[in-house]
Write a protein that holds these residues in place. Structure first.
Motif, PDB file in Angstrom:
ATOM      1  N   GLN A   3       4.914  15.928 -14.339  1.00 24.82           N
ATOM      2  CA  GLN A   3       3.685  15.908 -15.132  1.00 24.82           C
ATOM      3  C   GLN A   3       3.925  16.455 -16.535  1.00 24.82           C
ATOM      4  O   GLN A   3       3.413  15.921 -17.530  1.00 24.82           O
ATOM      5  CB  GLN A   3       2.621  16.727 -14.413  1.00 24.82           C
ATOM      6  CG  GLN A   3       2.160  16.112 -13.079  1.00 24.82           C
ATOM      7  CD  GLN A   3       1.187  17.002 -12.333  1.00 24.82           C
ATOM      8  OE1 GLN A   3       0.861  18.095 -12.830  1.00 24.82           O
ATOM      9  NE2 GLN A   3       0.707  16.539 -11.190  1.00 24.82           N
ATOM     10  N   ASN A  29      12.572  12.131 -16.616  1.00 20.61           N
ATOM     11  CA  ASN A  29      11.586  11.763 -15.591  1.00 20.61           C
ATOM     12  C   ASN A  29      12.241  10.963 -14.477  1.00 20.61           C
ATOM     13  O   ASN A  29      11.923  11.120 -13.294  1.00 20.61           O
ATOM     14  CB  ASN A  29      10.460  10.965 -16.233  1.00 20.61           C
ATOM     15  CG  ASN A  29       9.223  10.901 -15.353  1.00 20.61           C
ATOM     16  OD1 ASN A  29       9.130  11.643 -14.376  1.00 20.61           O
ATOM     17  ND2 ASN A  29       8.285  10.029 -15.667  1.00 20.61           N
ATOM     18  N   THR A  53      12.440  11.982 -10.608  1.00 23.47           N
ATOM     19  CA  THR A  53      11.988  11.071  -9.527  1.00 23.47           C
ATOM     20  C   THR A  53      13.058  10.937  -8.458  1.00 23.47           C
ATOM     21  O   THR A  53      12.773  10.983  -7.251  1.00 23.47           O
ATOM     22  CB  THR A  53      11.652   9.699 -10.128  1.00 23.47           C
ATOM     23  OG1 THR A  53      10.628   9.864 -11.125  1.00 23.47           O
ATOM     24  CG2 THR A  53      11.131   8.765  -9.037  1.00 23.47           C
ATOM     25  N   ASP A  87       5.561  13.875 -18.589  1.00 21.32           N
ATOM     26  CA  ASP A  87       4.598  12.860 -19.032  1.00 21.32           C
ATOM     27  C   ASP A  87       3.861  13.339 -20.278  1.00 21.32           C
ATOM     28  O   ASP A  87       3.608  12.554 -21.212  1.00 21.32           O
ATOM     29  CB  ASP A  87       3.594  12.582 -17.907  1.00 21.32           C
ATOM     30  CG  ASP A  87       4.243  11.843 -16.738  1.00 21.32           C
ATOM     31  OD1 ASP A  87       5.302  11.210 -16.981  1.00 21.32           O
ATOM     32  OD2 ASP A  87       3.715  11.909 -15.615  1.00 21.32           O
ATOM     33  N   VAL A  88       3.520  14.647 -20.272  1.00 22.50           N
ATOM     34  CA  VAL A  88       2.855  15.188 -21.470  1.00 22.50           C
ATOM     35  C   VAL A  88       3.774  15.095 -22.685  1.00 22.50           C
ATOM     36  O   VAL A  88       3.360  14.714 -23.778  1.00 22.50           O
ATOM     37  CB  VAL A  88       2.438  16.656 -21.209  1.00 22.50           C
ATOM     38  CG1 VAL A  88       1.891  17.274 -22.474  1.00 22.50           C
ATOM     39  CG2 VAL A  88       1.388  16.704 -20.099  1.00 22.50           C
ATOM     40  N   GLY A 108       7.103  17.607  -8.792  1.00 20.42           N
ATOM     41  CA  GLY A 108       5.946  16.851  -9.285  1.00 20.42           C
ATOM     42  C   GLY A 108       5.344  17.483 -10.518  1.00 20.42           C
ATOM     43  O   GLY A 108       4.949  16.789 -11.461  1.00 20.42           O
ATOM     44  N   LYS A 109       5.269  18.825 -10.521  1.00 21.77           N
ATOM     45  CA  LYS A 109       4.719  19.495 -11.705  1.00 21.77           C
ATOM     46  C   LYS A 109       5.613  19.278 -12.934  1.00 21.77           C
ATOM     47  O   LYS A 109       5.119  19.070 -14.049  1.00 21.77           O
ATOM     48  CB  LYS A 109       4.573  20.990 -11.412  1.00 21.77           C
ATOM     49  CG  LYS A 109       3.510  21.276 -10.352  1.00 21.77           C
ATOM     50  CD  LYS A 109       3.389  22.773 -10.074  1.00 21.77           C
ATOM     51  CE  LYS A 109       2.335  23.045  -9.016  1.00 21.77           C
ATOM     52  NZ  LYS A 109       2.225  24.505  -8.737  1.00 21.77           N
TER      53      LYS A 109
END
Length: 622
Positions: free
Chosen positions: A424, A479, A483, A427-428, A420-421
């Motif tokens: 993130q 990503n 997932t 996403d950045v 999950g990290k």
């Protein structure tokens, strides 16, 4: 028991390494393919930006025609001049042709203007202008073909890619091309570096794997060899790797404990052998004394001292022989008077003695049967207790397995949090690519406003925008992979949780079984205690009956057979040889010197025999 076949530890380790190598090779090939595609995509984007920039300039000239500032012929002449003057990337040029493949402008060979190129094939059979026209009418695209750099017959044949886009208002196709020998060289360089890196990595992986395999299999092989020598009787040599802190050290310490147990057992065997030798000496001497005793020689003594621990046996034997000699002498002296006791009381005691003997025999059989029942119940109680211990151990093992599963769930949860990290962070990166794309778009707008002086800046802005788009696409792909990995981790957590629930159910079932076995063991112990009490009671009753039988037998011993037994006793006593200082054995026939006339029986005694009761004082009459 024949051992089952299976892969050795070294083979398993090398199998994992081989799988890792294949996985690394597949990943490297995928990255190489993505890199090649990106390089060609970057070159295509660069050519597209050049064509789009030129098309924007031609569009500005067409706007002057629309505004009436210029005629169509003037605008097209300026466009031809502009296209033939544009140069970029060390000599790359632009060219244009109409939908009939007639050349309208050519930056390298202006003399080709007006020539119709449709149907002209390159050495590989590609219709260059026809393919460019088809790609342009489809919204713009790239065509790969082969051409000669200098145009001579013997010149070098090189691969080239060109991008074309249709300018619909004039029916033109604007195109530009670039040799891809630099791309191929770059790809070859990347491929060579990949081969070198993969080879070095493979070599390092092989060396490290060899050392890891040797560090595992080497100590295990040595420990296995030491265990074989230990089973063959070598308990003096030291056990290797006892000081190691890993699993091999634990195995070595277990083997060391086993070796100490073997050495302790050997010491016990030696002590037992020594004691056996001492026992054989004592038994041999004692057998010699018993042999003399069996011949009736009561004057012999065991004079040689026995080993420590058996000396008391020699003293007891000598004392017993002395006491037996005294007893034989006493019996010999008193046996004469016993001949005259039987006839006087035989008739009254015979019936009572027979009944007592039969009762004692029946009670003895009952006691033996109850003793066998007691042994069976004790054996069942012991088996139930052992089963209770085994069930308790099984419940503990199931609890430990549940704890291991819970630790596995915690570890997989940590992996899921790490995924999950990473998502993130991607996403950045995607947001940064989006912002960079906006900045590049604004820069392109400002360059368009700057006009001719901003063309170079427009090309740079276009490159930055393309790079931002590719970074965004790569971030999205990563990503998606993260997932999918997170989903797999969640599925693994679910499966491990199900395994934990199953182990808890197993532990509960084992606990129930242990409870039932414990109840059975308690019941069996209670039954054993009850049967033991019954056995004790029957044994006490048996002893009481035996005592009563002995009392009646005492009466029978005074019956008619007492005379014959006394005669036989004196005959047997005559075989014994007594030491000096003991009572003498009356020889057979000497009883004639003793009065055999019995005393008269008193009336009180006769009355007691008739009624079945007696007073001990009346026996004094005999």
């Amino acid at each position: 028991m024949k051992p089952t076949r299976g892969l050795r530890i070294g083979v398993r380790i090398y199998s994992i390494i081989i799988v890792s190598i294949f996985a690394s090779a597949a990943l490297a090939f995928t990255m190489y393919d993505i890199t090649v595609r990106n390089i060609y995509s970057m070159r295509e984007a660069h050519l597209r930006d050049v064509v789009d920039s030129s098309a924007s300039l031609v569009a500005a000239l067409n706007q002057d025609v629309i505004d009436g500032k210029k005629t169509l012929e003037q605008a097209q002449a300026e466009a031809v001049d502009l296209l033939q003057k544009v140069r970029y990337d060390n000599g790359n040029y632009l060219f244009a042709f109409d939908y009939d493949t007639t050349v309208k402008a050519h930056g390298r060979s202006p003399d080709q203007v007006g020539a119709r190129k449709g149907g002209a094939l390159d050495p590989n059979g590609v219709d260059v202008y026809g393919s460019l026209l088809k790609a342009a009418q489809g919204g713009g695209g790239v065509v790969f073909y082969a051409t000669q750099r200098t145009g001579g017959e013997n010149s070098e044949l090189l691969a080239k890619m060109s991008f074309s886009r249709a300018f619909t208002p004039w029916g033109w196709v604007i195109a530009t091309g670039s040799y891809i020998e630099d791309i191929e060289a770059q790809i070859a360089n990347i491929r060579m570096r990949a081969y070198i890196a993969f080879g070095i990595g493979l070599l390092c992986l092989g060396v490290v794997s060899w050392f890891i395999a040797r560090s595992v299999t080497g100590p295990i092989n040595k420990l296995n060899a030491r265990m074989r020598s230990l089973t063959q009787g070598d308990s003096s040599s030291e056990i290797p790797f006892v000081q190691k802190a890993d699993e091999i050290g634990e195995m070595a310490r277990s083997v060391e404990t086993f070796r100490q147990d073997i050495r302790h057992g050997a010491g016990l065997e030696r002590e037992a052998a020594r004691r056996k030798a001492e026992q054989e000496v004592a038994v041999s001497e004692l057998a010699r004394g018993l042999k003399l005793l069996a011949t009736g020689d009561l004057s012999s003594q065991l004079k040689d001292p026995f080993p420590d621990g058996y000396e008391a046996l020699r003293s007891d034997f000598n004392g017993a022989v002395n006491k037996l000699a005294d007893l034989i002498g006493t019996i010999s002296e008193t046996s004469v008077s016993l001949e005259h006791r039987g006839e006087e009381i035989s008739s009254s005691a015979e019936v009572v003695a027979r009944s007592s003997i039969e009762s004692a025999a029946s009670l003895e059989e009952a006691a033996a049967a109850i003793e066998e029942l007691t042994s069976s119940v004790k054996l069942a109680a012991k088996g139930a207790s052992e089963a209770n211990v085994i069930a308790t151990e099984a419940r503990g093992n199931a609890a430990q397995s549940g704890e291991v599963v819970r630790r596995a769930v915690t570890a997989m949860g940590a992996i899921e949090n790490s995924s999950g990290k990473i998502a993130q962070i991607m996403d950045v990166i995607d947001d940064i690519a989006f912002q960079t794309n906006l900045l590049a778009l604004n820069a392109g707008i400002e360059a368009a406003r700057a006009g001719e002086s901003g063309r170079g800046f427009a090309v740079v802005a276009s490159e930055v925008r393309a790079l931002a788009q590719r970074s965004s696409e790569a971030a999205r792909e990563i990503n998606v992979l993260i997932t999918e990995s997170s989903n797999h981790v969640k599925e693994g957590v679910s499966l491990v949780n199900e395994a934990g629930v199953s182990l808890d159910q197993i532990s509960g079932s084992v606990a129930k079984i242990a409870s039932h076995i414990s109840d059975i063991a308690t019941s069996a112990n209670e039954q054993s205690a009850g049967v033991s009490e019954i056995n004790t009671s029957v044994a006490h009753l048996d002893r009481t009956t035996q005592d009563n039988s002995a009392k009646f037998q005492h009466t029978l011993d005074s019956s008619r057979s007492m005379t014959q037994e006394a005669v036989s006793l004196r005959r047997a006593l005559g075989q014994f040889k007594l030491a000096r200082g003991t009572a003498k054995v009356v020889p057979f026939g000497a009883a004639a010197q003793v009065s055999t006339k019995p005393k008269p029986v008193s009336k009180a005694v006769n009355a007691s025999v008739a009624t079945g009761t007696h007073n001990t004082d009346t026996w004094e009459d005999f």
